[in-house]
Design a protein around this motif. Structure first.
Motif, PDB file in Angstrom:
ATOM      1  N   SER A 157       2.571   1.966  -3.357  1.00  0.00           N
ATOM      2  CA  SER A 157       1.730   2.504  -4.437  1.00  0.00           C
ATOM      3  C   SER A 157       1.121   3.862  -4.089  1.00  0.00           C
ATOM      4  N   HIS A 158       1.426   4.382  -2.895  1.00  0.00           N
ATOM      5  CA  HIS A 158       0.900   5.698  -2.511  1.00  0.00           C
ATOM      6  C   HIS A 158       1.991   6.660  -2.040  1.00  0.00           C
ATOM      7  N   LEU A 185       0.973   9.964   3.698  1.00  0.00           N
ATOM      8  CA  LEU A 185       0.748   8.626   4.239  1.00  0.00           C
ATOM      9  C   LEU A 185       0.835   8.656   5.759  1.00  0.00           C
ATOM     10  N   TYR A 227       0.837  -1.209   0.000  1.00  0.00           N
ATOM     11  CA  TYR A 227       0.000   0.000   0.000  1.00  0.00           C
ATOM     12  C   TYR A 227       0.871   1.257   0.000  1.00  0.00           C
ATOM     13  N   GLY A 284       4.896  13.505  -2.030  1.00  0.00           N
ATOM     14  CA  GLY A 284       4.010  13.609  -0.876  1.00  0.00           C
ATOM     15  C   GLY A 284       4.170  14.843  -0.006  1.00  0.00           C
ATOM     16  N   ALA A 304      -6.714   1.733   5.462  1.00  0.00           N
ATOM     17  CA  ALA A 304      -6.589   0.992   4.200  1.00  0.00           C
ATOM     18  C   ALA A 304      -6.438  -0.507   4.435  1.00  0.00           C
ATOM     19  N   ASP A 311       3.163   9.047  -3.414  1.00  0.00           N
ATOM     20  CA  ASP A 311       2.946  10.424  -3.880  1.00  0.00           C
ATOM     21  C   ASP A 311       1.924  11.177  -3.035  1.00  0.00           C
ATOM     22  N   GLY A 312       1.493  10.551  -1.933  1.00  0.00           N
ATOM     23  CA  GLY A 312       0.485  11.237  -1.117  1.00  0.00           C
ATOM     24  C   GLY A 312       0.906  11.355   0.323  1.00  0.00           C
ATOM     25  N   GLN A 337       9.961   8.086   0.638  1.00  0.00           N
ATOM     26  CA  GLN A 337       9.600   9.238  -0.194  1.00  0.00           C
ATOM     27  C   GLN A 337      10.839  10.056  -0.558  1.00  0.00           C
ATOM     28  N   THR A 364      -4.252   6.853   7.797  1.00  0.00           N
ATOM     29  CA  THR A 364      -4.638   6.498   6.424  1.00  0.00           C
ATOM     30  C   THR A 364      -4.292   5.044   6.130  1.00  0.00           C
ATOM     31  N   VAL A 365      -3.064   4.664   6.494  1.00  0.00           N
ATOM     32  CA  VAL A 365      -2.599   3.308   6.207  1.00  0.00           C
ATOM     33  C   VAL A 365      -3.406   2.294   7.014  1.00  0.00           C
TER      34      VAL A 365
END
Length: 284
Positions: free
Chosen positions: A18-19, A24, A15, A83, A32, A21-22, A60, A28-29
């Protein structure tokens, strides 16, 4: 640690990857992957050896460093892709880890990863290890050794893989590389030099790191290879944000702080284990 929790952490890492760019956040994690924040925090830290926050930030910034060197994207755009919400917050975080601001790092054109994607083993056991389990490394250990190095890369600033591989092959040829395996998993590795006595690399697989294996390697070194010699090594300076605990580990093993150095343009510090201290360790 059960197989189930390893599989869960693999899902978390997927997860995160693939994220990147945001933003995290732990929350959030956790949402998910359907875990409570508390449980996820504990499980992740136990398995990977650092918090989700640290892992995400390091991943990142590694991606950012790659883009700075291998792309022409403007720094503000790279900040967003990785991110960050502003160029300023990105620059501060980047400089804390890479020791130079993004623009300067870009000019150097020399990428090194702060953190690589974490790969986990599903079959780990609670076996006890002894010095007898540590043996000299052979050519056939190289692939696994390089993979272990990528897992513990947080301890080695400015890592250049080609350069490292050449040095590793030399260490193996000269019989100054030690490994500890459990079945087909390489769980620990150490490269050293004879004169002067020094530890060039000491890596323990994070899923095994609470098992005293660093001390086991050190004991093997003192008993068989570097008896009665002063042993030196280098690590991060105090307060370096990039250090995930390597400095503390050396202090716990009985090493004493020596002079500040700069290696490959990176601020480090030399640590030494004097022979007197070694006797205490061996008879303690």
């Amino acid at each position: 640690m059960g197989n189930q929790s390893v599989i869960s952490i693999e899902a978390v890492i997927d997860y995160i990857e693939s994220h990147l760019d945001g933003k995290l956040e732990l929350e959030t994690v956790a949402e998910a992957v359907h875990y409570s924040k508390y449980h996820l925090h504990r499980l992740f830290t136990e398995t990977v050896g650092m918090t989700i926050h640290d892992y995400v930030q390091r991943r990142q910034l590694t991606e950012a460093a790659k883009l700075l060197v291998f792309s022409d994207k403007p720094i503000i755009e790279i900040a967003f892709i990785c991110g960050y919400e502003s160029q300023q917050s990105f620059s501060l975080a980047f400089k804390a880890m890479y020791k130079s601001p993004p623009a300067e790092y870009r000019e150097e054109r020399s990428f090194y990863p702060l953190q690589l994607r974490f790969i986990l083993h599903r079959r780990t056991t609670a076996m006890e290890f002894t010095i007898q389990d540590i043996r000299l490394a052979e050519k056939k250990d190289i692939v696994d050794w390089m993979n272990l190095m990528r897992l513990v890369i947080d301890g080695y600033p400015v890592m250049d893989e080609d350069d490292y591989l050449a040095k590793l092959e030399e260490s193996i040829d000269e019989k100054r590389a030690l490994v500890l395996r459990e079945g087909d998993i390489l769980i620990g590795a150490m490269a050293f030099t004879y004169s002067p006595g020094s530890i060039e690399f000491l890596g323990v697989h994070p899923q095994y790191r609470n098992r005293g294996l660093q001390k086991l390697f050190l004991d093997a070194l003192l008993e068989t290879y570097l008896q009665g010699q002063e042993i030196s090594t280098t690590t991060f300076r105090e307060q370096d944000k990039a250090d995930t605990g390597h400095r503390d580990m050396l202090l716990q093993l009985g090493f004493a702080e020596k002079e500040l150095l700069t290696e490959f343009g990176y601020p480090t510090q030399r640590f030494v284990l004097p022979p007197k201290k070694q006797e205490d360790i061996q008879h303690g």
